[in-house]
Design an enzyme around this catalytic site. Structure first.
Site, PDB file in Angstrom:
ATOM      1  N   GLU A 183      41.274  30.191  34.952  1.00  0.00           N
ATOM      2  CA  GLU A 183      40.193  29.891  34.005  1.00  0.00           C
ATOM      3  C   GLU A 183      40.566  28.797  33.008  1.00  0.00           C
ATOM      4  OE1 GLU A 183      39.167  33.770  32.476  1.00  0.00           O
ATOM      5  OE2 GLU A 183      38.784  34.534  34.478  1.00  0.00           O
ATOM      6  N   ASP A 203      32.178  40.319  42.998  1.00  0.00           N
ATOM      7  CA  ASP A 203      31.365  41.509  42.731  1.00  0.00           C
ATOM      8  C   ASP A 203      29.961  41.046  42.350  1.00  0.00           C
ATOM      9  OD1 ASP A 203      31.870  40.720  40.050  1.00  0.00           O
ATOM     10  OD2 ASP A 203      33.208  42.410  39.656  1.00  0.00           O
ATOM     11  N   HIS A 207      32.031  36.351  40.305  1.00  0.00           N
ATOM     12  CA  HIS A 207      31.469  37.493  39.559  1.00  0.00           C
ATOM     13  C   HIS A 207      29.975  37.207  39.365  1.00  0.00           C
ATOM     14  CE1 HIS A 207      35.277  39.395  38.802  1.00  0.00           C
ATOM     15  NE2 HIS A 207      35.773  38.265  38.336  1.00  0.00           N
ATOM     16  N   ASN A 263      42.172  29.040  39.667  1.00  0.00           N
ATOM     17  CA  ASN A 263      41.161  30.082  39.881  1.00  0.00           C
ATOM     18  C   ASN A 263      40.156  30.005  38.727  1.00  0.00           C
ATOM     19  OD1 ASN A 263      40.232  32.508  41.200  1.00  0.00           O
ATOM     20  ND2 ASN A 263      41.193  33.727  39.578  1.00  0.00           N
ATOM     21  N   GLU A 321      37.321  37.004  43.507  1.00  0.00           N
ATOM     22  CA  GLU A 321      37.033  38.181  42.664  1.00  0.00           C
ATOM     23  C   GLU A 321      35.580  38.631  42.821  1.00  0.00           C
ATOM     24  OE1 GLU A 321      38.277  37.576  38.575  1.00  0.00           O
ATOM     25  OE2 GLU A 321      40.049  36.443  39.178  1.00  0.00           O
TER      26      GLU A 321
HETATM   27  O1  9MR Z   1      39.500  43.434  36.163  1.00  0.00           O
HETATM   28  C1  9MR Z   1      40.341  43.144  35.075  1.00  0.00           C
HETATM   29  C2  9MR Z   1      40.164  44.178  33.982  1.00  0.00           C
HETATM   30  O2  9MR Z   1      40.650  45.429  34.411  1.00  0.00           O
HETATM   31  C3  9MR Z   1      40.877  43.737  32.730  1.00  0.00           C
HETATM   32  O3  9MR Z   1      40.587  44.650  31.677  1.00  0.00           O
HETATM   33  C4  9MR Z   1      40.434  42.338  32.353  1.00  0.00           C
HETATM   34  C5  9MR Z   1      41.148  41.840  31.110  1.00  0.00           C
HETATM   35  O4  9MR Z   1      40.731  40.566  30.771  1.00  0.00           O
HETATM   36  O5  9MR Z   1      40.713  41.442  33.431  1.00  0.00           O
HETATM   37  C6  9MR Z   1      39.986  41.761  34.558  1.00  0.00           C
HETATM   38  O6  9MR Z   1      40.225  40.817  35.589  1.00  0.00           O
HETATM   39  C7  9MR Z   1      39.819  39.482  35.315  1.00  0.00           C
HETATM   40  C8  9MR Z   1      40.681  38.572  36.158  1.00  0.00           C
HETATM   41  O7  9MR Z   1      42.037  38.840  35.918  1.00  0.00           O
HETATM   42  C9  9MR Z   1      40.370  37.120  35.882  1.00  0.00           C
HETATM   43  N1  9MR Z   1      38.963  36.839  36.089  1.00  0.00           N
HETATM   44  C10 9MR Z   1      38.054  37.720  35.387  1.00  0.00           C
HETATM   45  C11 9MR Z   1      38.378  39.176  35.733  1.00  0.00           C
HETATM   46  C12 9MR Z   1      37.362  40.087  35.105  1.00  0.00           C
HETATM   47  O8  9MR Z   1      37.475  39.990  33.690  1.00  0.00           O
END
Ligand code: 9MR
Length: 354
Positions: A158, A266, A236, A200, A264
């Protein structure tokens, strides 16, 4: 009797000949991994350590439906190096060990991000040399430990602001400037020359300013010979907003010689989610997998969690639900059939990797 048998055979043959996409129901146990391999793509899932250790059903859903895993949290900086020079390998070792014992690929997630940093790092005041040293130590530790065992790494996560085309002014940017990206990729490549190194990002799946800015950045990195191999399209999505032209946007990056992955996936549905929304969501999952199949260098589609019980969505987006292909009790949802339908396409429809 003879007429009845002849009729059944005729109906079966007609259905088989007319349909491109057999079957359309949920896959049989163990069927999806074989189908994904036939198309030469990975079908992955993000996993969490606790249920991986304690929940047999959770493990079965993974091994029966997927060919690769991503650690949803446990390889993030906060968990791997909670104190400076103190590494905790228990979570990452569990994920990688599980993957190896079930012949699953591993995507490594994630190295340089603005989130989930330990406070010693986030709150420290670092000179350029110090931060470079910290970066090198962390990359060496993590990539070095799993060298040859983790095939791809999200090195940069990001890098752009949430909704604008500007580089995010995260810790790395503030201290090292925009070239932190090239520096990290080069360090990672030195440590594990075989690993596929990714940027990513989210919010690029349907094009737009942010995708354009990423494209410009990537062109520049490649021109300078920076070792970058792939772009992760996080995926997402909100139900009803899955872009029709996802494949085109992925192709812009594969045209530069990179691979792409949906990292990722969903699709969150506003509550209350009803049966028709789940059916439409199945179509959306189908379209995403088909988009990947349509792009020769799209190598992986990973869903962001094993079941709705484990999804990040309800906590982060109150009022949204049902984002994943398995429900809270591990029941397969129409979304799983959607992915199966995409993978049921005849292998010849997938152009080979160049
Ligand atoms: O799914 C992850 C969640 O359990 C955590 O609390 C969160 C913290 O920022 O991160 C989520 O995963 C993220 C991923 O690492 C990067 N892209 C966005 C995802 C969803 O926030």
């Amino acid at each position: 009797m003879f007429t009845a048998i002849a009729l059944c055979v005729a109906v079966f043959l007609t259905t088989a000949l007319l349909s491109d996409n057999l079957p359309s129901g949920p896959p049989d146990e163990g069927e999806l991994p074989g189908m994904a391999r036939t198309h030469d793509i990975e079908l992955g899932v993000a996993v969490a350590v606790n249920p991986l250790v304690h929940d047999g059903e959770y493990r079965s859903v993974i091994t029966e439906h997927y060919t690769s895993v991503t650690a949803e949290n446990t390889m993030k900086w906060q968990y791997v190096q909670p104190q400076r020079h103190q590494f905790d390998w228990s979570g990452p070792d569990t994920v990688v060990g599980f993957a190896e014992s079930h012949d699953l690929n591993v995507r490594g997630h994630t190295l340089l991000w603005h989130n989930q940093l330990p406070s010693w790092l986030a709150q420290g005041s670092w000179s350029q040399d110090e931060l470079r040293q910290i970066m090198r130590e962390h990359l060496r530790a993590l990539l070095g430990r799993y060298k040859g065992r983790v095939s791809a790494w999200d090195i940069i996560n990001e890098p752009f602001e949430d909704t604008s085309p500007h580089l995010r002014e995260n810790l790395w940017y503030r201290v090292l400037g925009p070239d932190y990206i090239a520096e990290a990729l080069s360090m990672a490549h030195e440590i594990d020359p075989e690993a596929r190194l990714y940027i990513n990002e989210f919010g690029i799946e349907g094009g737009g300013d942010k995708a354009d800015a990423l494209h410009t950045l990537v062109e520049d990195l490649l021109q300078r010979g920076v070792p970058l191999h792939g772009i992760g399209f996080q995926g997402h999505f909100v139900h009803g907003n899955v872009p029709e032209d996802l494949a085109d946007h992925m192709r812009r990056f594969t045209d530069l010689g990179l691979e792409v992955s949906v990292t990722e996936l969903d699709v969150r549905i506003p509550e209350p989610s009803r049966e028709d929304a789940l059916e439409e969501q199945a179509d959306e999952y189908r379209r995403v997998v088909e988009a990947c199949l349509d792009v020769p260098r799209c190598v992986n589609v990973t869903v962001w969690g094993v079941s709705d019980q484990h999804s990040w969505v309800p906590e982060w987006f109150p009022g949204y639900t049902d984002a994943l292909p398995f429900d809270e009790d591990y029941g397969p949802k129409p979304a799983l059939s959607g992915m199966t339908e995409a993978l049921s396409r005849r292998p010849s429809q997938r152009r080979p990797h160049p």
